[in-house]
Design a protein around this motif. Structure first.
Motif, PDB file in Angstrom:
ATOM      1  N   ASN A   1       0.906  -0.684   0.164  1.00 40.60           N
ATOM      2  CA  ASN A   1      -0.257   0.209   0.573  1.00 40.60           C
ATOM      3  C   ASN A   1       1.275   1.514  -0.164  1.00 40.60           C
ATOM      4  O   ASN A   1       0.911   2.256   1.411  1.00 40.60           O
ATOM      5  N   HIS A   2       1.399   1.409  -1.289  1.00 41.99           N
ATOM      6  CA  HIS A   2       2.738   2.670  -1.407  1.00 41.99           C
ATOM      7  C   HIS A   2       1.650   4.366  -0.381  1.00 41.99           C
ATOM      8  O   HIS A   2       2.654   4.763  -0.283  1.00 41.99           O
ATOM      9  N   GLN A   3       0.420   4.048  -1.328  1.00 45.06           N
ATOM     10  CA  GLN A   3      -0.022   5.558  -0.828  1.00 45.06           C
ATOM     11  C   GLN A   3       0.120   5.327   0.560  1.00 45.06           C
ATOM     12  O   GLN A   3      -0.503   6.439   0.372  1.00 45.06           O
ATOM     13  N   ALA A   4      -0.411   4.941   0.871  1.00 41.97           N
ATOM     14  CA  ALA A   4      -0.387   5.264   2.372  1.00 41.97           C
ATOM     15  C   ALA A   4       0.549   5.086   3.053  1.00 41.97           C
ATOM     16  O   ALA A   4       0.263   6.406   3.940  1.00 41.97           O
ATOM     17  N   TYR A   5       2.039   5.410   2.707  1.00 37.12           N
ATOM     18  CA  TYR A   5       3.174   5.644   3.060  1.00 37.12           C
ATOM     19  C   TYR A   5       3.091   7.399   2.818  1.00 37.12           C
ATOM     20  O   TYR A   5       3.730   7.916   3.023  1.00 37.12           O
ATOM     21  N   ILE A   6       2.602   7.460   0.980  1.00 38.88           N
ATOM     22  CA  ILE A   6       2.920   8.571   0.482  1.00 38.88           C
ATOM     23  C   ILE A   6       2.189  10.015   1.006  1.00 38.88           C
ATOM     24  O   ILE A   6       3.103  10.790   1.340  1.00 38.88           O
ATOM     25  N   ASP A   7       1.144   9.158   1.760  1.00 36.94           N
ATOM     26  CA  ASP A   7       0.347   9.972   2.741  1.00 36.94           C
ATOM     27  C   ASP A   7       1.049  10.281   3.595  1.00 36.94           C
ATOM     28  O   ASP A   7       0.293  11.857   3.975  1.00 36.94           O
ATOM     29  N   LYS A   8       1.513   9.597   4.150  1.00 35.94           N
ATOM     30  CA  LYS A   8       1.221   9.487   5.369  1.00 35.94           C
ATOM     31  C   LYS A   8       3.180  10.653   5.470  1.00 35.94           C
ATOM     32  O   LYS A   8       2.877  11.816   6.532  1.00 35.94           O
ATOM     33  N   ILE A   9       3.580  10.320   4.185  1.00 32.12           N
ATOM     34  CA  ILE A   9       5.123  11.675   4.063  1.00 32.12           C
ATOM     35  C   ILE A   9       4.059  12.819   4.334  1.00 32.12           C
ATOM     36  O   ILE A   9       4.022  13.815   4.291  1.00 32.12           O
ATOM     37  N   ILE A  10       3.209  12.923   3.308  1.00 30.46           N
ATOM     38  CA  ILE A  10       2.523  14.335   2.881  1.00 30.46           C
ATOM     39  C   ILE A  10       1.623  15.435   4.327  1.00 30.46           C
ATOM     40  O   ILE A  10       2.095  17.066   4.624  1.00 30.46           O
ATOM     41  N   THR A  11       0.998  14.486   4.339  1.00 31.73           N
ATOM     42  CA  THR A  11      -0.508  14.999   5.473  1.00 31.73           C
ATOM     43  C   THR A  11       0.456  14.959   7.182  1.00 31.73           C
ATOM     44  O   THR A  11       0.226  15.872   7.989  1.00 31.73           O
ATOM     45  N   GLU A  12       1.462  13.777   7.712  1.00 37.03           N
ATOM     46  CA  GLU A  12       1.775  13.919   8.754  1.00 37.03           C
ATOM     47  C   GLU A  12       3.598  14.634   8.912  1.00 37.03           C
ATOM     48  O   GLU A  12       3.639  15.223   9.733  1.00 37.03           O
ATOM     49  N   MET A  13       3.621  14.008   7.932  1.00 30.39           N
ATOM     50  CA  MET A  13       5.716  14.654   8.309  1.00 30.39           C
ATOM     51  C   MET A  13       6.324  15.461   7.681  1.00 30.39           C
ATOM     52  O   MET A  13       6.847  15.996   8.688  1.00 30.39           O
ATOM     53  N   LEU A  14       5.588  16.313   6.622  1.00 32.58           N
ATOM     54  CA  LEU A  14       6.337  17.290   6.171  1.00 32.58           C
ATOM     55  C   LEU A  14       5.845  17.872   6.679  1.00 32.58           C
ATOM     56  O   LEU A  14       6.292  18.842   7.629  1.00 32.58           O
ATOM     57  N   PRO A  15       4.785  18.310   6.892  1.00 25.57           N
ATOM     58  CA  PRO A  15       3.706  19.454   7.939  1.00 25.57           C
ATOM     59  C   PRO A  15       4.652  19.645   9.571  1.00 25.57           C
ATOM     60  O   PRO A  15       4.938  21.186   9.478  1.00 25.57           O
ATOM     61  N   LEU A  16       5.073  18.348   9.342  1.00 25.68           N
ATOM     62  CA  LEU A  16       5.906  18.904  11.176  1.00 25.68           C
ATOM     63  C   LEU A  16       7.020  19.571  11.102  1.00 25.68           C
ATOM     64  O   LEU A  16       7.845  20.021  11.531  1.00 25.68           O
ATOM     65  N   VAL A  17       7.911  18.798   9.696  1.00 24.87           N
ATOM     66  CA  VAL A  17       9.448  18.853   9.392  1.00 24.87           C
ATOM     67  C   VAL A  17       9.567  20.195   9.112  1.00 24.87           C
ATOM     68  O   VAL A  17      10.363  21.523   9.435  1.00 24.87           O
ATOM     69  N   ALA A  18       8.479  20.348   8.460  1.00 26.36           N
ATOM     70  CA  ALA A  18       9.124  22.385   7.296  1.00 26.36           C
ATOM     71  C   ALA A  18       7.529  23.009   8.547  1.00 26.36           C
ATOM     72  O   ALA A  18       8.967  24.116   9.081  1.00 26.36           O
ATOM     73  N   GLY A  19       7.057  22.558   9.641  1.00 28.76           N
ATOM     74  CA  GLY A  19       7.127  23.846  10.951  1.00 28.76           C
ATOM     75  C   GLY A  19       7.781  23.630  11.757  1.00 28.76           C
ATOM     76  O   GLY A  19       8.413  25.103  11.665  1.00 28.76           O
ATOM     77  N   GLU A  20       8.627  23.002  11.893  1.00 24.68           N
ATOM     78  CA  GLU A  20       9.934  23.073  12.979  1.00 24.68           C
ATOM     79  C   GLU A  20      11.210  23.722  11.627  1.00 24.68           C
ATOM     80  O   GLU A  20      12.460  23.876  12.944  1.00 24.68           O
ATOM     81  N   GLY A  21      10.870  23.790  10.756  1.00 26.13           N
ATOM     82  CA  GLY A  21      12.310  24.147  10.353  1.00 26.13           C
ATOM     83  C   GLY A  21      13.245  23.201   9.998  1.00 26.13           C
ATOM     84  O   GLY A  21      14.487  23.835   9.761  1.00 26.13           O
ATOM     85  N   LEU A  22      12.977  22.205   9.636  1.00 23.07           N
ATOM     86  CA  LEU A  22      14.129  20.956  10.066  1.00 23.07           C
ATOM     87  C   LEU A  22      14.680  20.749   8.874  1.00 23.07           C
ATOM     88  O   LEU A  22      15.665  19.862   8.900  1.00 23.07           O
ATOM     89  N   ALA A  23      14.344  20.649   7.526  1.00 22.23           N
ATOM     90  CA  ALA A  23      15.079  20.740   6.250  1.00 22.23           C
ATOM     91  C   ALA A  23      15.081  21.753   5.205  1.00 22.23           C
ATOM     92  O   ALA A  23      14.032  22.578   5.799  1.00 22.23           O
ATOM     93  N   ASP A  24      15.996  21.478   4.996  1.00 15.54           N
ATOM     94  CA  ASP A  24      16.772  22.859   3.238  1.00 15.54           C
ATOM     95  C   ASP A  24      15.654  21.492   2.096  1.00 15.54           C
ATOM     96  O   ASP A  24      15.167  22.962   2.027  1.00 15.54           O
TER      97      ASP A  24
END
Ligand code: NIG
Ligand code: FE
Length: 407
Positions: free
Chosen positions: A193-216
């Motif tokens: 279920n690739h899409q479930a992991y991609i969704d998790k990256i996009i909706t769960e991880m990315l906002p946290l990573v970007a919100g904390e300014g953790l990645a360039d």
């Protein structure tokens, strides 16, 4: 506070004007001054020139560099420096006949590193990363990009990125960029279920990573058995919405379409490039994306090398980086990389030095700061031992020819 480095046998990679990268046949040209001086003011390059034109200034400290070459530190634009454990058993498995892809399909490879990282305390990861970073600085690395991607869960990806952030804070004299690489492999539970992991990256991880300014940057391993072109597109688009420019793993094992998708999304660089053809070259031509070659991984996996000559002949700005990671390249030594580039990719020493200084800086968007001896750039320097010539550096492979690193 002025420091003078005097009597330099050869001062290498001196660039007067703001050249941000070198491409194609220009890569053979590596500007140098014989019998040179270099003056540093605090952490910046103040001035340089031939000893015969040394200005009369109040100098606080003098370093004699007779017989020695001085060059800018290496800029390593692609590493996986943060990891929890080595993977020498897979190295032995490969000697005994298993391929990298077969090991990965069995849950080894990246998933093996993710399992180890999940249980490693953040403090331990930080201490191990510090040890590696300090060792690399002694080997001449003055700026480094570091990826996440051994987390593959929200908690562990954030843990890796926080370790990188702490390195940035604690090593302000070493420019560090971080790339978010949750799309490095599909965790076993998402295999079907690739899409479930991609969704998790996009909706769960990315906002946290970007919100904390953790990645360039946003990275994806675009490869058969890993992330497809369509999956990569979704991820790069989401990354861009959060302000993360792409910098991706492309064409390591196959002509995956990774180069084209990287160029389409204006990636800062597309990295690996063992498998290339005319379409990939065409995509790169006329783009701003830097083709970054990681021959250390090809060397260590016993794979065919990147077609560096083809890229240079196509007038592209070739960059070299280590890909330091526990699976495919357990060394971040950019001096060894110089030799591999010369002997296996048939790059000249001048081309290879350009690729791992100025073009490395461009592949990390550090061209204003690093990669050449230019007034105002960081005083981030390698002073060699006494050596007969620049070509001696890749020639005398396995020797440590660095006497001193100033960062
Ligand atoms: O750049 N190719 C994908 N990622 C890493 C290797 C990761 C691993 O095997 O741990 C690379 O080679
Ligand atoms: Fe990599």
């Amino acid at each position: 506070m002025l420091t003078l480095i005097a009597n330099i046998k050869t001062l290498v990679q001196v660039r007067d004007e703001a050249i941000s990268r070198v491409s194609g046949h220009q890569m053979k040209y590596l500007p140098q001054i014989e019998n040179a001086y270099l003056i540093l003011e605090g952490d910046r390059i103040h001035s340089y020139g031939p000893m015969s034109a040394l200005p009369m200034l109040q100098i606080n400290e003098t370093i004699d560099a007779s017989g020695r070459i001085v060059l800018p530190t290496w800029v390593d634009s692609h590493t996986h420096l943060v990891f929890a454990a080595s993977r020498e058993q897979e190295f032995v498995d490969r000697i005994n006949g298993l391929s990298y892809a077969e090991i990965a399909a069995k849950g080894g490879g990246i998933l093996n590193s993710a399992a180890k990282l999940a249980t490693a305390p953040e403090e331990l990861l930080y201490e191990q990363a510090v040890g590696r970073l300090e060792h690399l600085i002694q080997l001449g690395t003055g700026a480094i990009e570091i990826k996440s991607g051994y987390g593959l869960s929200t908690e562990s990806e954030l843990k890796m990125l926080r370790v990188i952030r702490r390195l940035k804070e604690d090593y302000p004299h070493i420019p560090i960029k971080s790339s978010f690489l949750a799309a490095h492999a599909f965790p076993m539970v998402y295999k079907e279920n690739h899409q479930a992991y991609i969704d998790k990256i996009i909706t769960e991880m990315l906002p946290l990573v970007a919100g904390e300014g953790l990645a360039d940057y946003m990275d994806v391993f675009c490869e058969q058995g890993f992330f497809s072109v369509t999956e990569t597109e979704q991820l790069l688009e989401a990354g861009l919405k959060h302000g993360l420019k792409p910098k991706i793993h492309a064409n390591q094992l196959h002509r995956s379409g990774g180069v084209q998708v990287g160029v389409k999304y204006n990636a800062v660089s597309v990295d690996h490039l063992e498998s290339m053809g005319e379409e990939e070259i065409e995509a790169l031509r006329g783009s701003n994306t830097i083709p970054t070659l990681l021959p250390g991984a090809a060397f260590f996996l016993g794979m065919h090398y990147q077609p560096a000559r083809m890229l240079i002949d196509a007038d592209l700005p070739v960059c070299l980086a280590s890909d330091f990671n526990p699976g495919t390249c357990p060394s971040g030594n950019m001096n060894t990389l110089l030799t591999i580039a010369c002997t296996q990719l048939r790059m000249t020493p001048e081309e290879a030095v350009n690729a791992q200084t100025l073009n490395g800086a461009a592949a990390m968007e550090l061209e204003q700061e690093m990669g050449s001896i230019s007034v105002g750039k960081r005083a981030s320097l390698i002073i060699t031992r006494p050596v007969p010539s620049l070509a001696y550096l890749p020639y005398a492979f396995g020797e440590n020819l660095i006497e001193r690193v100033i960062v």
